[in-house]
Design an enzyme around this catalytic site. Structure first.
Site: not given
Ligand code: SAH
Length: 222
Positions: A62-64
């Site tokens: 999951i992206s930052q």
């Protein structure tokens, strides 16, 4: 169900997004609303609002939060748009886009992740997202043209199919680069049927886009 994560989410918006220059009201409101803790593994919930990506299975992440906000802001959505996302992962960025857009179509190549995203989006109550399992480098012509296209995996160049499916006036954001260390977040604005304006939004690091118009396999640096 009581949301016990309101305080960490507000802190995330303030300290990670506003403090780094995210200004778009729609983006800040969407990031302040989507329950990110529902998009990470149960054991990671306590750190769901931390300033980093987290594993979601199948070797993906999951992206930052800041990166999701940067890409969402770059699309310049004002509400009511038709948006395509490539690289659903667990569905978090799709949920953020769905807070602003009218409908979001999101394509994920890993079937287990597409299933996970459908479950997560059901739990978070985002009904205006359609998750498709397939090769997103070909886009999703059925619902084209799109006012915004967000590609959340890095490829060697912007796939032609995605440029073709972008509406005139629409924007596409995608990490483009030959290696993990040298991806740049590129924004294309379709100014006419033939012409695209390109902005470089800076260096980023994403997992590889694998498909017909992406990498043929995970490159050696990955
Ligand atoms: N948007 C996600 C980030 C997911 S990471 C978030 O909100 O956190 C990028 C995802 O792109 C991975 O799940 C990976 O499996 C997927 N991916 C890679 N190549 C793809 C392709 N050609 N088509 C669709 N998805 C792809």
């Amino acid at each position: 169900m009581a949301d016990t994560y309101i305080a960490p989410r507000q802190q995330m918006v303030r300290d990670q997004l506003e403090a780094r220059g995210i200004k778009d009201k729609n983006t800040l409101a969407a990031m302040g609303k989507v329950p990110r803790h529902l998009f990470v593994a149960q054991e990671d919930r306590q750190c769901a609002y931390g300033d980093y990506p987290l594993p979601i299975g199948s070797g993906q992440t999951i992206s930052q939060p800041y990166i999701v906000a940067l890409m969402t802001e770059a699309l310049g959505l004002s509400g009511g748009e038709n948006v395509l996302e490539i690289g659903t992962g667990g569905g978090y960025a799709a949920a953020v886009l769905a807070e602003i857009a009218k409908q979001v179509v999101t394509v994920e190549r890993v079937a287990d992740l597409a299933d996970l995203a459908r479950d997560n989006l059901r739990a978070s109550g985002h009904q205006n997202v359609t998750v498709i399992c397939g090769d997103g480098t070909l886009g999703w012509p059925e619902d084209a043209p799109y006012d915004g296209i967000s590609v959340t995996a890095g490829g060697p160049s912007v796939p032609k199919a995605l440029k073709d499916q972008l509406a005139v006036g629409g924007r596409l954001v995608m990490p483009v680069g030959r290696s993990s260390g040298s991806q740049d977040l590129i924004r294309l604005t379709r100014v006419s049927q033939e012409d695209f304006k390109e902005d470089n939004l800076g260096g980023v690091r994403f997992v590889p886009l694998i498909g017909a118009e992406g990498w043929t396999q995970a490159p050696v640096w990955f």
